[in-house]
Design an enzyme around this catalytic site. Structure first.
Site, PDB file in Angstrom:
ATOM      1  N   LYS A   1      78.030  65.110  52.279  1.00 30.02           N
ATOM      2  CA  LYS A   1      78.692  64.843  50.989  1.00 30.02           C
ATOM      3  C   LYS A   1      78.492  63.350  50.718  1.00 30.02           C
ATOM      4  O   LYS A   1      79.342  62.514  51.040  1.00 30.02           O
ATOM      5  CB  LYS A   1      80.177  65.229  51.100  1.00 30.02           C
ATOM      6  CG  LYS A   1      80.927  65.196  49.784  1.00 30.02           C
ATOM      7  CD  LYS A   1      82.285  65.847  49.959  1.00 30.02           C
ATOM      8  CE  LYS A   1      83.225  65.529  48.809  1.00 30.02           C
ATOM      9  NZ  LYS A   1      82.772  65.926  47.480  1.00 30.02           N
TER      10      LYS A   1
HETATM   11  N1  PMP Z   1      80.458  71.358  45.862  1.00 35.07           N
HETATM   12  C1  PMP Z   1      80.451  70.060  45.526  1.00 35.07           C
HETATM   13  C2  PMP Z   1      79.192  69.458  45.006  1.00 35.07           C
HETATM   14  C3  PMP Z   1      81.622  69.302  45.649  1.00 35.07           C
HETATM   15  O1  PMP Z   1      81.634  68.008  45.298  1.00 35.07           O
HETATM   16  C4  PMP Z   1      82.795  69.908  46.120  1.00 35.07           C
HETATM   17  C5  PMP Z   1      84.064  69.106  46.229  1.00 35.07           C
HETATM   18  N2  PMP Z   1      84.143  68.464  47.466  1.00 35.07           N
HETATM   19  C6  PMP Z   1      82.752  71.259  46.459  1.00 35.07           C
HETATM   20  C7  PMP Z   1      81.561  71.959  46.319  1.00 35.07           C
HETATM   21  C8  PMP Z   1      83.982  71.963  46.969  1.00 35.07           C
HETATM   22  O2  PMP Z   1      84.263  71.516  48.275  1.00 35.07           O
HETATM   23  P1  PMP Z   1      85.760  71.484  48.833  1.00 35.07           P
HETATM   24  O3  PMP Z   1      86.329  72.811  48.608  1.00 35.07           O
HETATM   25  O4  PMP Z   1      85.582  71.159  50.271  1.00 35.07           O
HETATM   26  O5  PMP Z   1      86.455  70.408  48.087  1.00 35.07           O
END
Ligand code: PMP
Length: 304
Positions: A157
């Site tokens: 991320k």
């Molecule tokens: N995809 C992307 C590109 C994101 O930025 C996020 C947010 N973190 C998610 C999916 C969802 O991830 P999470 O449920 O861990 O927040």
């Protein structure tokens, strides 16, 4: 944004307005950061961070992929997070962890710049709007594709990856949609600019697998786990674009967006245009856990 009092920077709590970095920091020029978004919920039993351990783990994995050595341990980061929430006197908040390449030398080589870290927390309501959560959001398929696996390591991320997300979001907003969904380079459904995507078909839920260029969300994992426990068939599989149009229901998941129903895709109404029974059941189950109305069978709620 609603400012809080303190931000944690490299091991110290500093006043919100003093949490600044040099304009020649590597991160500002080359997107060299990894980050996390975590939510903390206020419940009758106190404040709890939702799956903090998973978020800290993902932060360390994201950093490892970009060869960044975080100068703190997993436990130190988790403890600092809880300390920050407490010291700010916050009950329910959004927490942002950021690890970034700081200031030293100019040039692409990231290794000459120190790895720095900050944690901030502030009050932040529903990301796609209260109306969106109740009635569903109108989304489009973006003209921008999701990054391919051989261009960026999508399990990280990383800040720089979010230029792709910004293009998807801009495309959607410019055209009057709340959110955009990107396809993979070979045309399958990938994810929203900051959310994972689910469809409901014949009572079961489907979501794209890691191979579809997604960030495997922690909310996505939670929803898959809860759905299975609720007796709903749940699977990860490639989803062609048009399967969205003919889905019985569809929804987005993410830390910021939580579970948000999708009302239409490319102006094609999903189902009868209202959040459907499976979406509502999953939303309720998720909500009951984060608000403390239901027991927390998986130990997801970390006391602050
Ligand atoms: N995809 C992307 C590109 C994101 O930025 C996020 C947010 N973190 C998610 C999916 C969802 O991830 P999470 O449920 O861990 O927040």
């Amino acid at each position: 944004m609603k400012e809080a009092k303190l931000i944690w920077m490299d091991g110290k709590l500093v006043p919100w307005k003093d949490a600044t970095i040099h304009v020649l920091s590597h991160v500002a020029h080359y997107g060299s950061s990894v980050f996390e978004g975590t939510r903390c919920y206020g419940t009758p039993k106190g404040s709890f961070c939702f799956r903090l351990d998973e978020h800290v783990k993902r932060l360390f994995m994201s950093a490892k992929i970009y060869r960044m050595d975080i100068p703190f341990t997993h436990e130190q980061v988790a403890d600092a997070t809880k300390l920050l929430v407490r010291e700010n006197g916050l009950k329910a908040c959004y927490i942002r962890h950021l690890v970034y390449r700081g200031y030293a030398e100019m040039g692409l080589n990231p290794l000459t710049c120190p790895v720095k870290m900050m944690i901030a927390a502030w009050e932040w309501g529903t990301y796609l709007g209260e109306d969106g959560k109740n009635k569903g959001v109108d989304v489009c398929i973006s003209s921008w594709q999701r990054l391919a696996h051989d261009t960026m390591p999508l399990l990280s991320k990383a800040g720089g990856h979010y230029l792709n997300s910004q293009l998807i979001k801009l495309d959607a907003l410019t055209n009057g949609y709340a959110e955009g969904i990107a396809l993979t380079t070979d045309g399958f459904v990938s994810e929203g600019s900051g959310e994972n995507v689910f469809i409901v078909k014949d009572g079961g839920i489907l979501t794209p697998p890691s191979a579809a260029g997604i960030l495997p969300g922690i909310t996505r994992h939670s929803v898959l786990t809860l759905a299975k426990e609720m007796g709903i068939k749940a699977s990860r599989q490639m989803i062609p674009r048009e399967a969205l149009y003919i889905a019985d229901e569809a929804f987005l998941t993410g830390t910021a967006a939580e579970v948000t129903p999708i009302r239409s895709v490319d102006r094609i109404t999903i189902g009868d245009g209202k959040p459907g029974p499976v979406t509502r059941a999953v939303m309720k189950r998720f909500d009951d856990i984060i608000t403390g109305k239901a027991a927390d069978p998986h130990g997801w709620m970390e006391p602050v």
